[in-house]
Scaffold this motif. Structure first.
Motif, PDB file in Angstrom:
ATOM      1  N   GLY A 270       1.286  -1.897  30.120  1.00 48.50           N
ATOM      2  CA  GLY A 270       0.551  -2.851  29.290  1.00 48.50           C
ATOM      3  C   GLY A 270       0.319  -2.362  27.876  1.00 48.50           C
ATOM      4  N   LEU A 271       1.044  -1.313  27.449  1.00 50.32           N
ATOM      5  CA  LEU A 271       0.910  -0.813  26.079  1.00 50.32           C
ATOM      6  C   LEU A 271       1.212  -1.928  25.087  1.00 50.32           C
ATOM      7  CD1 LEU A 271       0.642   1.518  23.976  1.00 50.32           C
ATOM      8  CD2 LEU A 271       3.110   1.892  24.270  1.00 50.32           C
ATOM      9  N   ARG A 272       0.276  -2.162  24.174  1.00 47.53           N
ATOM     10  CA  ARG A 272       0.466  -3.169  23.135  1.00 47.53           C
ATOM     11  C   ARG A 272       0.605  -2.486  21.788  1.00 47.53           C
ATOM     12  NH1 ARG A 272      -3.776  -8.013  24.509  1.00 47.53           N
ATOM     13  NH2 ARG A 272      -2.806  -8.846  22.629  1.00 47.53           N
ATOM     14  N   GLY A 273       1.374  -3.105  20.899  1.00 47.54           N
ATOM     15  CA  GLY A 273       1.651  -2.508  19.605  1.00 47.54           C
ATOM     16  C   GLY A 273       0.387  -2.089  18.878  1.00 47.54           C
ATOM     17  N   ARG A 274       0.345  -0.851  18.435  1.00 47.04           N
ATOM     18  CA  ARG A 274      -0.842  -0.300  17.789  1.00 47.04           C
ATOM     19  C   ARG A 274      -0.808  -0.471  16.276  1.00 47.04           C
ATOM     20  NH1 ARG A 274      -2.705  -0.617  22.673  1.00 47.04           N
ATOM     21  NH2 ARG A 274      -3.356   1.291  23.711  1.00 47.04           N
ATOM     22  N   GLY A 275       0.142  -1.270  15.775  1.00 48.64           N
ATOM     23  CA  GLY A 275       0.240  -1.463  14.337  1.00 48.64           C
ATOM     24  C   GLY A 275      -0.551  -2.637  13.813  1.00 48.64           C
TER      25      GLY A 275
END
Length: 456
Positions: free
Chosen positions: A63-68
Motif C-alpha cells: 500500500g505504499l503511496r507516492g511520497r512526493g
C-alpha cells in the motif's frame, strides 16, 4: 530502535518510527560501510532472489503511496508500464525538492544516500529498467556531490553496473543536476529538462508510463518513495501495513519548520497528528499560540489550531479541506501576519511560473500585485473579490498543478482570516510587527544555529 519494536508498532506515547532516519546519527552514515553495518542491501538481495513481478506484487500489497505529494499507489504506477517490447524503459527519481517548506528529501540523501540507491536498484529490477536517473536540484551542490560519491561506492562494490551481485541483471545509474527551476518538480517538465530541453510540462496523455524519457516507458517516483522500497522488500508488506492507517499505510518524514521549539525531521506513521508532533518538537516557540500551518507545503490550503487533531493521512487531510502533500508542516504563531506570508508565497509562484499557459503566467502575476497592494495598506474591499475571481480563473485551467497550488494559500487564507485582510484595508497597512514574527533575533550576531537533522 530495533526492527522488532517497529514491526510491533509503537506505543501511543511515542509515535516515532525511525526507518529511513534510523541511521542518520550513525558515524559517517552516508558511507556504504555504515549503511551495510545497519542491514543495508538486504532488500536488494531479497529482490534479486525473486521474479520481478513478485517484487512489484510486494510493493502493491504494502500500500505504499507516492511520497512526493500526490499520494498515488507506487506499485500500481509501476504496473502501468506496457509489456516489454525489446526497447529500453527508464526509472527517473524526482529529487528536485523545491516546494516552500519541503525539506525531507535533501537530508535523506545527505544522511543516507545508499538507501535511495538500493531503492533505485530494486525498482529498476522490478520494472525491467537498465538505466536509471536521479534528477537532483542544482542548488544543492553538496547533495549532488554526496550522491555521486555514493554511486561510485555502489559501482565499486558490484551493487550497480554489469551483473549486479552475480544476478545477471545490469544497471547503470546517472545522477543529473538540474538548473534550479521549481517547475521541474513536475514530472513531465523534469523529463524535458533531463532531455536537454526547456523545463515545461507536457500535454498528457500520453503519460510517462507510455511515453516518458526519450519517448520510452518511464516510471517517475519521489526520493522518499524509492528509499522506502528496500525495507518493504526486506521485511515484507505486512510489516509496512502494520503502521499508518488502512488506506495510508506505513511511515513518513514530517518536516516541522517555523515557530516551533525544535524544528526538524520527525519520522512517524501516517495518521499521526500535529498535536503529537508538536509535543515531540517541544511545543510552540516561546509558548505562543498556534495561528496557522500548512499540512503539505505552501501549495496546500492552510489549517488553523482547529485542525491540531486531524490525522495526517491522505484521506483525513483531504476531508478536512487540504492535502497531505509532502508533509511540510510550516508552523506560524500569533505574531505572524497571514497576508504577509501568503504574499511571499505568491511572489514565489509568480517568479517560478514557466509561462507556458496564460492562467498561471498572468494569474500569479496579478495576484502578486493585488496582495502587495493590500499588505501595503492601499487595497480596497473589491480587491478581495478580485483575488478570489483570479483564483477561480486559474484553478482547473492551468496546464499543470503549479497554478492550482498557487491559489490554495490565497483562497484558504481569505476564508479563514478575512477579517485580517480587511484590517489591512481599513487600517491602512499591516497591524503586525514583522520583527516579532522573525525566527531569529538579528539585532545581534547569533552563533550558527543548526536545526535538528533527525529525532529518534
Amino acid at each position: 530502535m530495533s526492527e522488532q519494536s517497529v514491526a510491533a508498532g509503537r506505543p501511543s506515547h511515542d509515535p516515532l518510527t525511525p526507518v529511513l532516519s534510523d541511521t542518520w546519527d550513525a558515524d559517517r552514515s552516508w558511507t556504504l560501510q555504515a549503511y551495510r553495518d545497519h542491514g543495508g542491501y538486504a532488500g536488494l538481495r531479497a529482490a534479486l532472489a525473486q521474479e520481478p513481478a513478485d517484487v512489484v506484487a510486494t510493493v502493491k500489497a504494502s500500500g505504499l503511496r507516492g511520497r512526493g505529494g500526490a499520494g498515488f499507489p507506487t506499485g500500481m504506477k509501476w504496473g502501468f508500464l506496457p509489456p516489454p517490447d525489446g526497447g529500453p524503459r527508464y526509472l527517473v527519481v524526482n529529487a528536485d525538492e523545491s516546494e516552500p517548506g519541503t525539506c525531507k528529501d535533501i537530508p535523506l540523501m545527505m544522511a543516507s544516500p545508499q538507501a535511495l540507491i538500493e531503492g533505485v536498484a530494486i525498482t529498476s529490477y522490478a520494472i525491467g529498467c537498465h538505466h536509471a536517473f536521479i534528477y537532483v536540484r542544482g542548488e544543492v551542490l553538496h547533495v549532488y556531490r554526496r550522491l555521486l560519491r555514493a554511486v561510485e561506492e555502489a559501482y565499486a562494490a558490484g551493487l550497480l553496473g554489469k551483473d549486479v551481485q552475480g544476478s545477471g541483471f545490469d544497471l547503470e545509474v546517472t545522477v543529473h543536476a538540474g538548473a534550479g527551476a521549481y517547475i521541474c518538480g513536475e514530472e513531465t517538465a523534469l523529463l524535458d529538462s533531463l532531455e536537454g530541453l526547456r523545463g515545461q510540462p507536457r500535454l498528457k496523455p500520453p503519460f510517462p508510463a507510455v511515453a516518458g524519457l526519450y519517448a520510452r516507458p518511464t516510471v517517475v517516483n519521489n526520493v522518499e518513495s524509492i528509499a522506502s522500497v528496500p525495507s518493504i522488500v526486506a521485511r515484507g508488506a505486512d510489516w509496512f501495513t502494520s503502521m499508518g492507517t488502512e488506506r495510508s499505510a506505513g511511515y513518513g518524514l514530517f518536516s516541522l519548520s517555523g515557530h516551533v521549539t525544535r524544528p526538524g525531521q520527525y519520522e512517524a506513521p501516517l495518521g499521526t497528528t500535529l498535536r503529537e508532533l508538536l509535543d515531540l518538537a517541544g511545543g510552540m516557540r516561546g509558548g505562543k499560540a498556534l495561528k496557522f500551518w500548512t499540512p503539505g507545503g505552501s501549495s496546500t490550503p492552510i489549517f488553523t489550531d482547529a485542525h491540531l487533531d486531524t490525522p495526517l493521512d491522505y484521506e483525513s487531510v483531504a476531508k478536512a479541506g487540504s492535502m497531505l502533500g509532502t508533509r511540510a508542516l510550516q508552523i506560524f504563531d500569533e505574531t505572524t501576519c497571514v497576508v504577509r506570508a501568503v504574499s511571499r508565497w505568491t511572489d514565489f509562484y509568480a517568479h517560478e511560473s514557466c509561462g507556458k499557459c496564460t492562467p498561471c503566467r498572468e494569474g500569479t502575476y496579478w495576484m502578486k500585485q493585488v496582495l502587495a497592494r493590500i499588505e501595503g495598506g492601499q487595497g480596497t474591499e473589491a480587491d478581495l473579490d478580485l483575488l478570489l475571481d483570479t483564483c477561480d480563473n486559474i484553478l482547473g485551467r492551468a496546464f499543470c498543478a503549479l497554478g492550482d497550488g498557487a491559489t490554495s494559500p490565497v483562497t484558504s487564507s481569505i476564508e479563514l482570516f478575512r477579517a485580517e485582510y480587511e484590517a489591512h484595508i481599513t487600517g491602512g497597512g499591516c497591524p503586525f510587527d514583522p520583527a516579532a514574527a522573525a525566527l531569529f533575533d538579528y539585532t545581534s550576531r547569533p552563533s550558527s544555529r543548526v536545526l535538528t537533522a533527525g529525532v529518534h
